[in-house]
Enzyme design. Structure first.
Site, PDB file in Angstrom:
ATOM      1  N   ARG A 150      -2.992 -26.551   0.333  1.00  0.00           N
ATOM      2  CA  ARG A 150      -2.022 -26.233   1.380  1.00  0.00           C
ATOM      3  C   ARG A 150      -0.686 -26.897   1.087  1.00  0.00           C
ATOM      4  O   ARG A 150      -0.623 -28.080   0.788  1.00  0.00           O
ATOM      5  CB  ARG A 150      -2.544 -26.710   2.747  1.00  0.00           C
ATOM      6  CG  ARG A 150      -3.863 -26.089   3.160  1.00  0.00           C
ATOM      7  CD  ARG A 150      -4.449 -26.785   4.365  1.00  0.00           C
ATOM      8  NE  ARG A 150      -4.732 -28.190   4.092  1.00  0.00           N
ATOM      9  CZ  ARG A 150      -5.111 -29.068   5.015  1.00  0.00           C
ATOM     10  NH1 ARG A 150      -5.232 -28.687   6.277  1.00  0.00           N
ATOM     11  NH2 ARG A 150      -5.349 -30.316   4.675  1.00  0.00           N
ATOM     12  N   LYS A 164      -8.735 -18.403   6.755  1.00  0.00           N
ATOM     13  CA  LYS A 164      -8.001 -19.174   7.754  1.00  0.00           C
ATOM     14  C   LYS A 164      -8.114 -18.522   9.123  1.00  0.00           C
ATOM     15  O   LYS A 164      -8.338 -17.315   9.245  1.00  0.00           O
ATOM     16  CB  LYS A 164      -6.527 -19.319   7.351  1.00  0.00           C
ATOM     17  CG  LYS A 164      -5.780 -18.034   7.069  1.00  0.00           C
ATOM     18  CD  LYS A 164      -4.384 -18.340   6.512  1.00  0.00           C
ATOM     19  CE  LYS A 164      -3.640 -17.090   6.089  1.00  0.00           C
ATOM     20  NZ  LYS A 164      -2.310 -17.395   5.510  1.00  0.00           N
ATOM     21  N   ARG A 186       9.379 -21.169   2.711  1.00  0.00           N
ATOM     22  CA  ARG A 186       9.832 -20.772   4.039  1.00  0.00           C
ATOM     23  C   ARG A 186      11.214 -20.156   3.898  1.00  0.00           C
ATOM     24  O   ARG A 186      12.173 -20.832   3.495  1.00  0.00           O
ATOM     25  CB  ARG A 186       9.864 -21.982   4.971  1.00  0.00           C
ATOM     26  CG  ARG A 186      10.596 -21.771   6.294  1.00  0.00           C
ATOM     27  CD  ARG A 186      10.025 -20.676   7.156  1.00  0.00           C
ATOM     28  NE  ARG A 186       8.605 -20.796   7.415  1.00  0.00           N
ATOM     29  CZ  ARG A 186       8.081 -21.547   8.385  1.00  0.00           C
ATOM     30  NH1 ARG A 186       8.869 -22.279   9.161  1.00  0.00           N
ATOM     31  NH2 ARG A 186       6.779 -21.568   8.565  1.00  0.00           N
ATOM     32  N   ASN A 245       6.685 -16.113  11.073  1.00  0.00           N
ATOM     33  CA  ASN A 245       6.671 -17.139  12.111  1.00  0.00           C
ATOM     34  C   ASN A 245       7.786 -16.896  13.124  1.00  0.00           C
ATOM     35  O   ASN A 245       8.969 -16.863  12.758  1.00  0.00           O
ATOM     36  CB  ASN A 245       6.838 -18.524  11.476  1.00  0.00           C
ATOM     37  CG  ASN A 245       5.653 -18.891  10.599  1.00  0.00           C
ATOM     38  OD1 ASN A 245       4.667 -19.426  11.065  1.00  0.00           O
ATOM     39  ND2 ASN A 245       5.755 -18.577   9.308  1.00  0.00           N
ATOM     40  N   ASP A 288       7.021 -16.736   5.509  1.00  0.00           N
ATOM     41  CA  ASP A 288       6.334 -17.518   4.482  1.00  0.00           C
ATOM     42  C   ASP A 288       6.024 -16.621   3.301  1.00  0.00           C
ATOM     43  O   ASP A 288       5.423 -15.544   3.458  1.00  0.00           O
ATOM     44  CB  ASP A 288       5.054 -18.127   5.045  1.00  0.00           C
ATOM     45  CG  ASP A 288       5.329 -19.276   6.006  1.00  0.00           C
ATOM     46  OD1 ASP A 288       6.496 -19.701   6.098  1.00  0.00           O
ATOM     47  OD2 ASP A 288       4.389 -19.750   6.667  1.00  0.00           O
ATOM     48  N   LYS A 347       0.160 -14.391  11.953  1.00  0.00           N
ATOM     49  CA  LYS A 347      -0.679 -14.011  10.815  1.00  0.00           C
ATOM     50  C   LYS A 347      -0.727 -12.488  10.648  1.00  0.00           C
ATOM     51  O   LYS A 347      -0.546 -11.955   9.556  1.00  0.00           O
ATOM     52  CB  LYS A 347      -2.093 -14.553  11.006  1.00  0.00           C
ATOM     53  CG  LYS A 347      -2.207 -16.061  11.156  1.00  0.00           C
ATOM     54  CD  LYS A 347      -1.860 -16.808   9.905  1.00  0.00           C
ATOM     55  CE  LYS A 347      -2.266 -18.281   9.965  1.00  0.00           C
ATOM     56  NZ  LYS A 347      -1.571 -19.050  11.011  1.00  0.00           N
ATOM     57  N   ARG A 354       7.367 -25.499   0.036  1.00  0.00           N
ATOM     58  CA  ARG A 354       6.490 -26.612   0.431  1.00  0.00           C
ATOM     59  C   ARG A 354       5.365 -26.696  -0.584  1.00  0.00           C
ATOM     60  O   ARG A 354       4.516 -25.813  -0.653  1.00  0.00           O
ATOM     61  CB  ARG A 354       5.997 -26.385   1.852  1.00  0.00           C
ATOM     62  CG  ARG A 354       7.156 -26.501   2.841  1.00  0.00           C
ATOM     63  CD  ARG A 354       7.171 -25.576   4.001  1.00  0.00           C
ATOM     64  NE  ARG A 354       6.774 -24.222   3.769  1.00  0.00           N
ATOM     65  CZ  ARG A 354       6.302 -23.438   4.744  1.00  0.00           C
ATOM     66  NH1 ARG A 354       6.173 -23.898   5.964  1.00  0.00           N
ATOM     67  NH2 ARG A 354       5.959 -22.191   4.487  1.00  0.00           N
ATOM     68  N   GLU A 388       3.104 -14.859   6.078  1.00  0.00           N
ATOM     69  CA  GLU A 388       3.194 -15.048   7.527  1.00  0.00           C
ATOM     70  C   GLU A 388       4.592 -14.679   8.001  1.00  0.00           C
ATOM     71  O   GLU A 388       5.566 -14.746   7.244  1.00  0.00           O
ATOM     72  CB  GLU A 388       2.891 -16.496   7.938  1.00  0.00           C
ATOM     73  CG  GLU A 388       1.450 -16.911   7.762  1.00  0.00           C
ATOM     74  CD  GLU A 388       1.130 -18.271   8.379  1.00  0.00           C
ATOM     75  OE1 GLU A 388       1.893 -18.733   9.262  1.00  0.00           O
ATOM     76  OE2 GLU A 388       0.112 -18.863   7.987  1.00  0.00           O
TER      77      GLU A 388
END
Length: 312
Positions: free
Chosen positions: A232, A159, A209, A282, A272, A124, A224, A280
């Site tokens: 979400r 979050k 992604r 990841n 992301d 994050k 997504r 983000e």
């Protein structure tokens, strides 16, 4: 090569979509030997970090997808590559695993992603380094500041810093309904930090992604897309994955970050992106290999094993 995957239990894999499985399958197709263990099977004694590993053979069967060829305790330096693919939570035991892997690195093991780089890149908070691509964001334990951020922006996502798969993500609109409860719950009454981000309306088009492998950008993302009233897009939260060519903005973000992250020892990163904003970075166990490959024909597992072979 002999490749060791440190991952979740093999019997829990959903091989029709599992990225670690797709890596194993491509490696095995090339004749590499595939080994697996779980983090709790790592140990350090004396000068050696070893693991209780099993060598597996992929069967091609959809259900009984592997068989165990051999079991033994082996030093991590015996393997040509060690791939850390354990899913979050990124808790203290995860950090302990990275320290053990770092000890193995000093003895000569080749570990991907680099353990110190995993620790140094909060999925994050890593976006803070690339502020030119980030929507207005606040991270704090201070409930008053979290409330003030909402008063400024009116529509906000809250979050936790250590969630995955969309767990614990809340949208608070202009009516402020449940604002206090969400801040209290996520922040545990001031004991834990919370991330607040201005809501990005383009989430309706998908949370993209974008994969970066060996410092190079995969030319397709997996968007997504949230379903129904869900905010979400995470596949684990019911989002539907749709592969798309990268937009110019996607590519600008990815190509800016790619060489920096690769130089730090991050072989595989999942960025992301919502709309034009990076949300983000990841680094633990990025996914979406199979979905992108199935929908576009671009062979992501091949690109990954190509990069791995070059890296070792």
């Amino acid at each position: 090569m002999q490749i060791l995957f440190i991952a979740d239990p093999l019997d829990q894999f959903k091989i029709y979509k599992d990225t670690t499985f797709s890596m194993m399958r491509e490696g095995a197709r090339r004749g590499h030997r595939i080994f697996a263990c779980e983090p709790h099977e790592l140990a350090w004694q004396g000068a050696t970090v070893d693991a209780r590993v099993k060598e597996i053979r992929l069967t091609g069967d959809a259900d009984a997808w592997y068989e165990v060829v051999d079991k033994r305790v082996a030093a991590l330096t015996e393997f040509d590559a060690v791939i850390m693919r354990k899913d979050p939570p990124f808790d203290m035991e995860y950090i302990n695993s990275t320290w053990l892997l770092e000890i193995a690195e000093r003895a000569g093991a080749r570990v991907f992603n680099k353990p110190s780089a995993i620790r140094d890149h909060s999925e994050k908070l890593a976006i803070a380094e690339f502020g030119q691509f980030v929507a207005p964001t606040l991270v704090t334990r201070d409930a008053a500041r979290l409330r003030a951020f909402h008063a400024e922006h009116g529509d906000v996502i809250y979050k936790p810093l250590d969630g995955m798969g969309g767990t614990g993500v809340f949208r608070i609109g202009s009516d402020e309904r449940n604002l206090g409860s969400v801040i209290e719950m996520l922040g545990e009454n001031g004991a834990r930090s919370v991330m607040a981000q201005r809501f990005i309306p383009d989430i309706k088009l998908g949370d993209k992604r974008v994969l970066v492998i060996g410092g190079k950008v995969v030319p397709y993302s997996l968007a997504r897309i949230p379903q129904g009233t869900e905010v979400r897009g995470n596949l684990a939260a019911g989002g539907v994955g749709e592969a798309r060519e990268l937009t110019p903005r996607d590519r600008e973000i990815a190509e800016t970050l790619a060489p920096i992250l690769w130089q730090r020892g991050l072989l595989l990163v999942g960025l992301d992106v919502i709309g034009d904003y990076l949300t983000e970075v990841n680094v633990t166990s990025p996914t979406c290999f199979q979905e992108i490959t199935d929908q576009t024909g671009f062979d992501v597992p091949k690109m990954f094993i190509d990069a791995l072979e070059l890296a070792v």
